[in-house]
Design a protein around this motif. Structure first.
Motif, short mmCIF file in Angstrom:
data_model
loop_
_atom_site.label_atom_id
_atom_site.label_comp_id
_atom_site.label_asym_id
_atom_site.label_seq_id
_atom_site.Cartn_x
_atom_site.Cartn_y
_atom_site.Cartn_z
N HIS A 273 0.81 -1.23 0.00
CA HIS A 273 0.00 0.00 0.00
C HIS A 273 0.84 1.28 0.00
O HIS A 273 0.29 2.37 -0.12
CB HIS A 273 -0.98 0.01 1.18
CG HIS A 273 -0.34 -0.06 2.53
ND1 HIS A 273 0.29 1.01 3.11
CD2 HIS A 273 -0.22 -1.09 3.41
CE1 HIS A 273 0.75 0.66 4.30
NE2 HIS A 273 0.46 -0.60 4.51
N THR A 274 2.17 1.15 0.14
CA THR A 274 3.04 2.33 0.02
C THR A 274 3.43 2.60 -1.44
O THR A 274 4.17 3.55 -1.70
CB THR A 274 4.31 2.13 0.85
OG1 THR A 274 4.97 0.92 0.43
CG2 THR A 274 3.98 2.03 2.34
N ALA A 275 2.95 1.78 -2.37
CA ALA A 275 3.29 1.98 -3.79
C ALA A 275 2.77 3.32 -4.29
O ALA A 275 1.67 3.76 -3.92
CB ALA A 275 2.72 0.84 -4.63
N SER A 276 3.53 3.96 -5.15
CA SER A 276 3.14 5.25 -5.72
C SER A 276 2.24 5.04 -6.94
O SER A 276 2.10 3.92 -7.44
CB SER A 276 4.38 6.04 -6.12
OG SER A 276 5.06 5.37 -7.17
N GLY A 277 1.69 6.14 -7.42
CA GLY A 277 0.88 6.06 -8.63
C GLY A 277 1.69 5.59 -9.82
O GLY A 277 1.21 4.81 -10.65
N ALA A 278 2.95 6.04 -9.92
CA ALA A 278 3.80 5.62 -11.03
C ALA A 278 4.12 4.13 -10.95
O ALA A 278 4.24 3.45 -11.97
CB ALA A 278 5.10 6.43 -11.02
N GLU A 304 -5.43 -4.07 2.17
CA GLU A 304 -5.53 -2.83 2.95
C GLU A 304 -5.85 -1.65 2.04
O GLU A 304 -5.14 -0.64 2.01
CB GLU A 304 -4.23 -2.58 3.73
CG GLU A 304 -3.80 -3.72 4.63
CD GLU A 304 -4.78 -3.98 5.77
OE1 GLU A 304 -5.63 -3.13 6.03
OE2 GLU A 304 -4.69 -5.05 6.41
N LEU A 305 -6.92 -1.77 1.29
CA LEU A 305 -7.25 -0.80 0.25
C LEU A 305 -7.29 0.65 0.75
O LEU A 305 -6.74 1.54 0.09
CB LEU A 305 -8.59 -1.18 -0.38
CG LEU A 305 -9.02 -0.36 -1.60
CD1 LEU A 305 -8.09 -0.59 -2.77
CD2 LEU A 305 -10.45 -0.70 -2.01
#
Length: 500
Positions: A273-278, A304-305
């Protein structure tokens, strides 16, 4: 004539456009120039190619060498054009026959010794070349990816000398190792038989698999949401050969290693869930695929949306509808496929225990509302199924498997049968049905239309929600068999899954 033409391919998303390498020798002071929008690695090819040709005991022309990479407006990067440039120079100097170059494409980076080095992201180029009916010569280091294409289309070489000997009829190039024929492989991985209880969630998972629908699971921590999501690929129909090659081509562009034994299995991606939009949609100065493209033809699982930043989740809205993502940069634009099946999981509240009979929830109504509002309404509207995953009693976990705790093979047989009905009827999964096909395949009697209209008015559903309810009802009818018509009971169950 001191002009020769060879063919290669650029790395531009999954398109892999063709590049024509034109080499001209003319009088004047000895020099080498490369034109056609080359980037630094391509401009440096003139030195690599010159030394490689000399190391292979050929003569580098003592003339003015002009190399044009067409089309000129297409950016070119990397060392993938080295082999094509070297062969063009040798053919222009009549050291190898020009006529043998016509029906072949060449990819490979040259070492100073003349050896060929692997080229990243080669699979999209091989797929495009096969569609054009041309053979491709590639480095032996790319044999694992080349084996996925087929023996007749790809040739392997160790060095520039080997390729030149083959062009002159003085040797043969190897073909990739024979791969097994494409057939309906068991999906492998975690099995549905490991799950105890959760019959409603299992039912929703089966419907999602049969129709290609997006799914959201809500429940306290430790109730099996992740276990259920991990078992979805195992009950999905096997990919076709075209789908499998598309998925592998994207992984090749991302620089991932392709498992020869598992390349036919549907991908399962679970970014943190720490992933960025890119990270989700892809990006970079040279656009690379993100998680949604790596999940193409497979499953994207977001655990963990609500913990994902809202702006990151909102980038999913367009790909969920269009099935592709377009990444635009100042110098280029790349399009990647993104036909994935979204499976998400979340807790009902920040502490996770709202509605749990065994634990008291410590959250206030405002906290619960803020927590759930992290997911935008438009994104939720694109999710077809929402199911609660309650806590399973310890006694059920310790008990022996019941007839309802079916394994993946049993569930998959029903899913494949339902998916085949949809393909025969409309040529696509139910989740992809257009509005026109939906009205044709989900025609309702007037009494059921009246009932559904009253139910949708109470829900305040949007037009998109109405169409998604019909698609889910169509899938439920396919799973059930019978007359094949969508009935009120199918509509009621589809409505049940939109309670969020």
């Amino acid at each position: 004539m001191s002009l020769a033409v060879t063919l290669s391919r650029a790395q531009e998303g999954v398109a892999a456009p063709q590049v024509v390498v034109e080499v001209h020798l003319s009088g004047g002071l000895p020099s080498t120039s490369i034109v056609g929008l080359p980037e630094a690695a391509v401009r440096e090819a003139r030195d690599r190619v010159r030394v490689a040709i000399q190391s292979t005991a050929f003569e580098y022309p003592n003339r003015r060498v002009t190399v044009n990479l067409a089309p000129a407006e297409l950016p070119k990067d990397g060392g993938r054009f080295d082999l094509a440039i070297a062969l063009g120079i040798l053919a222009a100097g009549a050291q190898v026959p020009r006529e043998r170059l016509d029906d072949c494409e060449f990819l490979g980076e040259l070492a100073l010794s003349g050896e060929l080095r692997a080229v990243p992201g080669i699979l999209p180029a091989l797929i495009r070349a096969r569609r054009c009916g041309r053979r491709v010569v590639v480095p032996r280091a790319n044999a694992a990816e080349a084996a996925l294409i087929g023996e007749a289309d790809v040739l392997l070489a160790d060095s520039l000398a080997d390729v030149c000997a083959w062009l002159r009829g003085q040797g043969e190039l190897d073909i990739p190792p024979s791969s097994t024929d494409f057939y309906d492989l068991p999906q492998g991985g975690p099995d549905m038989g490991d799950i105890r209880g959760q019959h409603q969630a299992r039912r929703a998972l089966e419907i999602a698999a049969a129709g290609g629908h997006h799914l959201l699971m809500i429940g306290p921590p430790g109730t099996g949401k992740t276990m259920l999501a991990e078992r979805l690929p195992g009950i999905l129909p096997s990919m076709t050969e075209t789908e499998a090659l598309e998925s592998c081509a994207i992984r090749s562009l991302a620089g991932e290693t392709i498992d020869p034994d598992g390349w036919r299995r549907r991908p399962f991606r679970a970014p943190h869930h720490t992933a960025s939009g890119a990270a989700l949609v892809g990006g970079g100065s040279t656009p690379r695929p993100g998680e949604i493209s790596l999940a193409h033809n497979g499953v994207l699982f977001l655990d963990e949306l609500p913990e994902f930043p809202r702006h990151v989740l909102d980038v999913l809205r367009e790909p969920l509808e269009s099935g592709q993502i377009v990444i635009s940069r100042a110098a280029r634009q790349s399009t990647f496929p993104a036909e994935f099946q979204l499976v998400a999981a979340m807790n009902p509240c920040p502490c996770g225990f709202s509605g749990d009979p065994q634990h008291a929830c410590r959250c206030t109504p405002d906290q619960v509302q803020r927590y759930r509002s992290r997911i935008s309404g438009p994104l939720l509207d694109r999710i077809d199924l929402c199911v609660e995953v309650p806590r399973v009693p310890i006694s059920a976990l310790l008990a022996a498997a019941s007839p309802f705790d079916e394994d993946s093979a049993t569930v998959r047989a029903r899913v494949v049968n339902a998916r085949e009905k949809a393909l025969l009827r409309a040529g696509q999964s139910n989740a992809e049905l257009s509005v026109v096909n939906l009205e044709r395949d989900c025609a309702l009697p007037q009494s059921e239309k009246t009932w559904l209209e009253a139910a949708l008015d109470k829900l305040g559903a949007s037009a998109r929600a109405y169409h998604r309810i019909l698609r889910v009802a169509r899938t439920i009818a396919d799973l059930e068999g019978g007359t094949g018509c969508v009935e009120q009971q199918h509509l009621a169950e589809a409505l049940h899954y939109r309670r969020f």
